[in-house]
Every structure is written in structure tokens, then in C-alpha cells.
Design an enzyme around this catalytic site. Structure first.
Site, PDB file in Angstrom:
ATOM      1  N   ASP A 122       0.868  -1.163   0.000  1.00 57.72           N
ATOM      2  CA  ASP A 122       0.000   0.000   0.000  1.00 57.72           C
ATOM      3  C   ASP A 122       0.915   1.226   0.000  1.00 57.72           C
ATOM      4  O   ASP A 122       2.093   1.145   0.375  1.00 57.72           O
ATOM      5  CB  ASP A 122      -0.934  -0.001   1.215  1.00 57.72           C
ATOM      6  CG  ASP A 122      -2.206   0.802   0.950  1.00 57.72           C
ATOM      7  OD1 ASP A 122      -2.201   1.629   0.019  1.00 57.72           O
ATOM      8  OD2 ASP A 122      -3.198   0.616   1.676  1.00 57.72           O
ATOM      9  N   CYS A 123       0.374   2.369  -0.419  1.00 59.40           N
ATOM     10  CA  CYS A 123       1.262   3.496  -0.727  1.00 59.40           C
ATOM     11  C   CYS A 123       1.976   4.035   0.513  1.00 59.40           C
ATOM     12  O   CYS A 123       1.332   4.425   1.486  1.00 59.40           O
ATOM     13  CB  CYS A 123       0.478   4.563  -1.458  1.00 59.40           C
ATOM     14  SG  CYS A 123      -0.019   3.926  -3.068  1.00 59.40           S
TER      15      CYS A 123
END
Length: 734
Positions: free
Chosen positions: A261-262
Site C-alpha cells: 500500500d502506498c
């Protein structure tokens, strides 16, 4: 990407096998060039003719411009915006899930061909909607592992499979199932996803949180899985070799890449302080099995990790091999896209009339009729001279498309949808959904003279979204007051429409006879207003079912959002979670949904006893104490199955679709679920007609439960099958 200088390289030769092409490319790269390809904004390698590539695009319910990989322009100003996932899931229609995926991937390819989109889309979200307060529950298929699994694998197939599916290794676009795992808290009472440690039992992990991801990989052949921000049992998911290399790639055999995830690698270093140095964090992630970092962290710290001996260059080779193999499957290295499959797609193939009609139909199929008093819905357009349309969501546009949205082809608001059939008088009732000061008197005046009243209430992204969980299950502000006062004076039927992702405690409206009908419409997408009108006027017979439990407000007092336990604990007054385990009162149950028709169900053929074939020397052949047997491979290979034949009848004159849900209550061993869904199918029946249908039940797959240690078991004893109000008992024995 080809030019004359590089066309003779092996990785450009489409006649070679994928593995040989990838190996040829990897061996040509320097360490720095390799590191360029483990971040989402992959850099160009001009000496090899490889352009830059942006991995991050989104397609949760239509092509979205949330990620940097996709943009709209005058060439393609918008894309079809389908209902938010929670409403599509309410259709309980797996063929619809796949059909939407096909349209989205076609529009994505069309945009790719004109330089507006990538080929790697980080969708769907298949996390379990464990807690009603979760701001991202709207993005998910709901609280049930089977429904979430079927949604995930079907949507992935729609996105990924080529039209002829002749070569399963080729991808139309690459999907990604997220966020692995046990991620369902964003920001609640000061606890946020960047710092939260989800303490999860192995039993809950294996029978609740992991099944949708497993199905994505095994049934959907998804090209990617995204690991989440949170820790699970003290380890960041993106740094856990058991979860990534062990389960996703090892046990489930992922054919693709694992992405963070970012900024989640940065998060476990900066926010969770999981490692002392950034180089250690980079090494932990890559050694755990992470292939691609959404963010820049690995780009900044991986070279130093190699230099310090924390990583070998071959570890990075493993990661980029998975990334490049995915791009190979997409045809990224095969030259001019216009000469490839899908090369003829372009702007004309986005927002087609057919695609927009599917968005409308998806909303119709998902809308749930929660309450309907005789003589209320459907309204007759011929009998309605004026319709009062009141509420803060009555004339909204962007609210209807939820989050992770794109720019839609066009909007039809609820007011526009209703006005297309009858004359309307409109009042917002509140300035926004928080409804601090309702226009009660004006609303009463409107409702007192109209032939019928539609109240379009609920919430929007200001009250539930990523990084924002709810703390209340009541409609906000003066919405309840407005509803009660309008209902009290209304001349005709009062239809309450709730637009939201999560459920509400609307017991005040449920038990108020003057609120004659209630609809839940999720966030219904670009054509939401047309679909709402279709249902209200009876052009479409509602068939949606709730994909999540609607709890009373009192639930919040007993259940902190941070408690991950699915199963109840009576000694602590903890009632458990979701319809599978929850022991308390509900406002509306999972699977609830009414119709304008009356359907009946009857099991006409099903076994009373099913025998499990065990070897002669099996311990349970010689013991009276066996309450379950392990669902081990050699037993499950014997494929113990049986058929259930159902008769479903529509007893009304009104034809319509109907979702048939098959549940089972297993014997009470190993803290097994109170009941769980084992099959569902959407059928269509004309008025006064019936049909026979069949469910195939696989004992290992459908009837097994997970024990306290996470082992799959087949419980021995009495099972109860439920379809509608009909029950059938069968015995499972050796």
C-alpha cells in the site's frame, strides 16, 4: 516500446517464452536500473528502449483518476461509473460482477491506447466489512467471506481475462486484490491504520479475513496482491515473510507481483519503528516477498541495503522478475499497442450507451427494499400528480459515485430520475448531510399537499471515507427529526431512501407506520437516480439483499473497533461480529431484502445422511469421541458432494429477479459459525411461475469449519440447511 536498435534483444522477441524474455531483460540491467523498477513510478531505461511506466491506476467501480497512472482529457472526458462495490455486492449476482469487470477493462484498454491510462489497476478491495463504523466498508463486497470471495474472483476475471481466454497467461489488464490482511480500521477515536496492530486468532484469519484473498489468487488467478498498512500480531504485513512469501506466493501460488500500500514501507519504518534503519526496512520488505513499493522508499534505500550486505542483488532480481513478467503478460514489451490485441479500442469504446445501461442495471439489481407497507411501493406514475422530493441527497451528483471514483460519463440525480416520470416539488431539507438545521416547516408544507413523498437521506464522503471511520450509527443531525415530522403530516405514502456505504440504526423509521417504505441505495453510481426511480415506480422489481448487518446504536458500546475477534465472548459481554457470529439484536439482518413479488422456497430433494469415506485405520473409525475429522487433501480429493434441488415460486403477478441464498448451520463444535452462506444465485421468474434449481454442495469446501488452531475440519453430526424460511436437516457421519 520497440525501436530498431533494441528489436533484436531477447526480451523484445514475442516468440520466446515469457520466462526466457524476462530473464534476458533482467540480466541486461545494472543495479540502479533494477531499483528503478521496484517503485510505482518506474523510470525509463533509454539505452534499452524501455519507457517509464506508472504502475498505480485504480478501477474500483470504473476507471478512476485517483492514481497517477490514469487521466481524463478532452479526448476521453469520463468513463462509466458503476455503483460503489457494496451496492453491486447486494445484487448477489456473480455474472454481474464479472460483466462490470469486462466493461471496466475494455474502457481501460481504450484509454491506454491513447496514452491516458496504465495497464495495472489496484482493484478490487476484498477486505471483510467487519465493523459497521469502517469508512472504507463502502469499497468492499460486505461482511461475508463467500460473497467477498465470489465478488473478488469474478471481478478479477472480468478485468483480466482476454476475450477468447485462449491463453490464460495473457492479461487484458492486471487486477490487484487488496489490502492483505485483517485491514478494516482507518481512523477511529485516535487509533489509525498506520499504527494499529490487529491482534487476530489463527481461526479468524483462516475462516474470515483470508478467504477472499485466497479466492482471488486461486480462483481468479489475480496478477497482484497488495499488503496493508497495519500490523498483524505485531508484524507489519509488508514485512512479514510468512504472509507474503509463505502464504500468498508459497501456499496459494500467486502468478504475479506483491505491491505495498502506498508508503507502507516508509510507515513501518517511520511510524511503527519496526526497524532501526531505513536500509533494514527496505531489506525486510524485499526479503519478506514484496516486489513493488508504492512510494519512493525502496528507490531511496535499496542500493544502500545491498551495499551493507542486508540484501543480495539476486533478491532484487526476484522482485523485478515478478514485475516484468506481469508487464510481459500485458503485452507491454510487444511493440505498438495499436497492432496488439485490443489495439483498435479507443475513445469511441468508453461511455458507450450499452456500458451506461449496465451501470443503471447494476444499481437496480443492488438496491435493497428494507420495508414496504401494503399499498405503498411501487408508486403509480399515473396516480401521482405531484411528488414531494426532500432531502440533502435528493439532487446530488458526486455523492452517488462514492470514493476511488473517476469522472463519470454523465449523472442522473434522484430528483432527475423521479422527475422523468412525474411532476415533482423539491426541497433539500438540510444544507448538507450533517443537517445541523433542518427546514422542517417548509418540508411539512410540501409533504402535506403532495400525493407521495420521497425523502432521500443518508450520508456522503464527509462522514465515511478512507482515513475516517464513523463513531455513530444514527442518521446525522436533524435528519431523524425531519423524517419524523414529514411522515407525520404527509398526505400520501412516505418513501425513505438511505444513500450510504454503511448501515444505520433507523429503528425509529422501521417502527413508524407513517414511514411506509424504506430503500437502501448504497452509493448507486452515475445512473443512480434513474435506478432509484425505476424501483420506486415499479419499472424494476427490487431484488437486492443486504451484504452486511445493520446494528443498533447500542452495539457501539459493547464493541470497540479495535477488537478483531469475530466470535462472541459472553463472559465479557462481547456479542461477536457479523451475522455468522453476532448474538445480539439487529436492525436489519445480512441477506434481508424485500420484493414486490412473494417468493417461496422448498427443498424438494436433498440427502438426509451423508457419509464421509475414511480409511480403515483412521482413528475416528475406532473412537466414539470424534466430533470432527480433518479436511486433509487425501480425504478431499475423494470429492464428497451432493446436490440440493430447490423449487422456487413467484406467487405474485409481478415478475422479477430473486436472489436465492443457501445457508448452513453446522454442528456446534470448534466455535463454528451460527450459520454461514454456502451458495447464492440470481434467478428471474415471471409472475405466477416457478422453477427448479440445483446447488452442488462440496463437503470439504462448503461444510468444513476452521478449528481453534486454524485447521480445516469437517464436523460430524447434524447440519441445518436454510433457504428463505425453509429448513432441511441432514446428518454427516463416518
Amino acid at each position: 516500446m520497440k525501436d530498431r536498435k533494441v528489436v533484436h534483444y531477447g526480451f523484445c522477441n514475442a516468440s520466446l517464452g515469457r520466462d526466457a524474455r524476462v530473464a534476458d531483460l533482467v540480466r541486461r540491467l545494472t543495479l540502479q536500473e533494477k531499483i528503478l523498477n521496484i517503485v510505482n513510478g518506474a523510470g525509463n531505461i533509454s539505452r534499452l528502449g524501455i519507457p517509464k511506466y506508472e504502475w498505480w491506476s485504480e478501477a474500483l467501480h470504473g476507471v478512476s483518476n485517483v492514481g497517477p497512472g490514469t487521466n481524463f482529457s478532452s479526448l476521453v472526458p469520463g468513463a462509466t461509473s458503476f455503483p460503489q462495490v457494496i451496492l453491486t455486492a447486494a445484487s448477489f449476482n456473480a455474472s454481474l460482477f464479472e460483466a462490470i469487470g469486462k466493461v471496466v477493462s475494455t474502457e481501460a484498454r481504450a484509454m491506454y491506447n491513447v496514452g491516458l491510462a496504465g495497464l495495472t489497476f489496484w482493484s478490487p478491495n476484498v477486505n471483510i466489512f467487519r465493523d459497521p463504523r469502517w469508512g472504507r466498508g463502502q469499497e468492499t463486497p460486505g461482511e461475508d467471506p463467500l460473497l467477498s470471495s465470489k465478488y473478488g474472483s469474478s471481478y478479477v476475471k472480468g478485468l483480466q481475462q482476454t476475450d477468447d481466454n485462449a491463453n490464460p497467461s495473457r492479461l487484458k489488464v492486471a487486477a490487484c486484490c487488496k489490502h492483505y490482511t485483517a485491514y478494516d480500521l482507518d481512523n477511529w477515536k485516535g487509533v489509525d491504520r498506520y499504527h494499529f496492530n490487529a491482534v487476530v486468532t489463527q481461526q479468524d484469519m483462516d475462516d474470515t479475513f483470508d478467504p477472499p484473498f485466497k479466492s482471488c489468487v486461486i480462483d481468479g488467478n489475480v496478477a497482484s496482491v497488495m499488503c496493508s498498512y497495519n500490523q498483524v500480531n505485531g508484524k507489519p504485513t509488508c514485512a512479514d515473510p510468512h504472509l507474503l512469501a509463505g502464504v500468498i506466493r508459497g501456499q496459494w501460488k500467486l502468478n504475479g507481483y506483491i505491491v505495498s500500500d502506498c508508503d507502507s514501507v516508509e510507515v513501518f519504518f517511520d511510524d511503527q519503528h519496526y526497524t532501526k534503519t531505513p536500509e533494514q526496512a527496505a531489506a525486510k520488505a524485499i526479503l519478506a516477498g514484496l516486489d513493488l513499493n508504492c512510494g519512493s522508499f525502496l528507490g531511496q534505500h535499496t542500493a544502500a541495503a545491498v551495499k551493507k550486505g542486508l540484501l543480495k542483488e539476486s533478491d532484487i532480481d526476484n522482485a523485478i522478475t515478478n514485475n516484468f513478467a506481469t508487464l510481459m503478460r500485458l503485452g507491454f514489451f510487444d511493440g505498438d499497442p495499436r497492432k496488439q490485441p485490443y489495439g483498435k479500442l479507443g475513445p469511441k469504446d468508453v461511455c458507450t450507451a450499452e456500458n451506461q445501461e449496465l451501470a443503471r442495471d447494476a444499481a437496480r439489481q443492488g438496491i435493497v427494499l428494507l420495508k414496504n407497507t401494503a399499498g405503498s411501493l411501487p408508486l403509480s406514475p399515473a396516480a401521482i400528480k405531484t411528488l414531494a422530493v426532500i432531502g440533502p441527497n435528493a439532487n446530488v451528483t458526486k455523492t452517488m459515485i462514492g470514493n476511488y471514483e473517476g469522472i463519470p460519463c454523465k449523472y442522473t440525480t434522484p430528483l432527475q430520475g423521479l422527475t422523468a416520470s412525474v411532476a415533482t416539488k423539491y426541497l433539500p431539507g438540510c444544507s448538507n448531510v450533517t443537517c445541523g438545521n433542518a427546514q422542517v416547516k417548509e418540508a411539512e408544507k410540501l409533504a402535506a399537499t403532495a400525493d407521495a413523498t420521497v425523502l432521500v437521506m443518508g450520508i456522503d464522503q464527509s462522514l465515511e471515507r478512507e482515513s475516517f471511520d464513523r463513531v455513530d450509527l444514527r442518521l446525522p443531525g436533524q435528519q431523524p427529526l425531519l423524517i419524523k415530522e414529514v411522515a407525520n403530516v404527509a398526505k400520501g405514502p412516505v418513501v425513505l431512501v438511505i444513500m450510504s456505504g454503511g448501515g444505520f440504526d433507523i429503528s425509529f423509521a422501521k417502527h413508524n407506520d407513517k414511514v411506509t417504505s424504506i430503500l437502501w441505495v448504497g452509493y448507486p453510481g452515475e445512473a443512480g437516480g434513474a435506478a432509484i426511480a425505476d424501483v420506486i415506480f415499479g419499472y424494476y422489481n427490487p431484488s437486492g439483499r443486504l451484504p452486511m448487518t445493520w446494528y443498533p446504536q447500542s452495539y457501539l458500546d459493547k464493541v470497540p473497533m479495535t477488537n478483531m475477534n469475530m466470535r462472541p465472548d459472553p463472559s465479557k459481554g462481547y456479542p461477536g461480529r457479523t451475522y455468522r457470529f453476532y448474538t445480539g439484536e439487529t436492525i436489519y439482518s445480512f441477506g434481508h431484502g424485500l420484493s414486490y413479488s412473494k417468493f417461496s422456497h422448498k427443498i424438494v430433494k436433498a440427502p438426509q445422511t451423508v457419509s464421509i469415506p475414511l480409511d480403515d485405520d483412521h482413528v475416528c473409525r475406532h473412537s466414539l469421541d470424534c466430533n470432527s475429522v480433518e479436511a486433509v487433501e487425501q480425504l478431499c480429493k475423494k470429492s464428497v458432494t451432493f446436490d440440493i434441488h430447490l423449487r422456487v415460486q413467484n406467487k405474485a403477478r409481478h415478475g422479477g429477479s430473486h436472489s436465492v441464498l443457501l445457508f448452513v448451520t453446522p454442528p456446534s463444535v470448534h466455535n463454528s459459525p451460527r450459520k454461514h452462506l454456502i451458495g447464492f444465485e440470481k434467478i428471474s421468474l415471471k409472475g405466477k411461475s416457478g422453477t427448479l434449481m440445483r446447488f452442488k454442495v462440496d463437503v470439504c469446501k462448503d461444510l468444513s469449519v476452521v478449528d481453534e488452531l486454524g485447521r480445516r475440519k469437517i464436523a460430524l453430526g447434524q447440519y441445518v440447511l436454510h433457504v428463505g424460511n425453509f429448513q432441511h436437516t441432514l446428518s454427516l457421519r463416518i
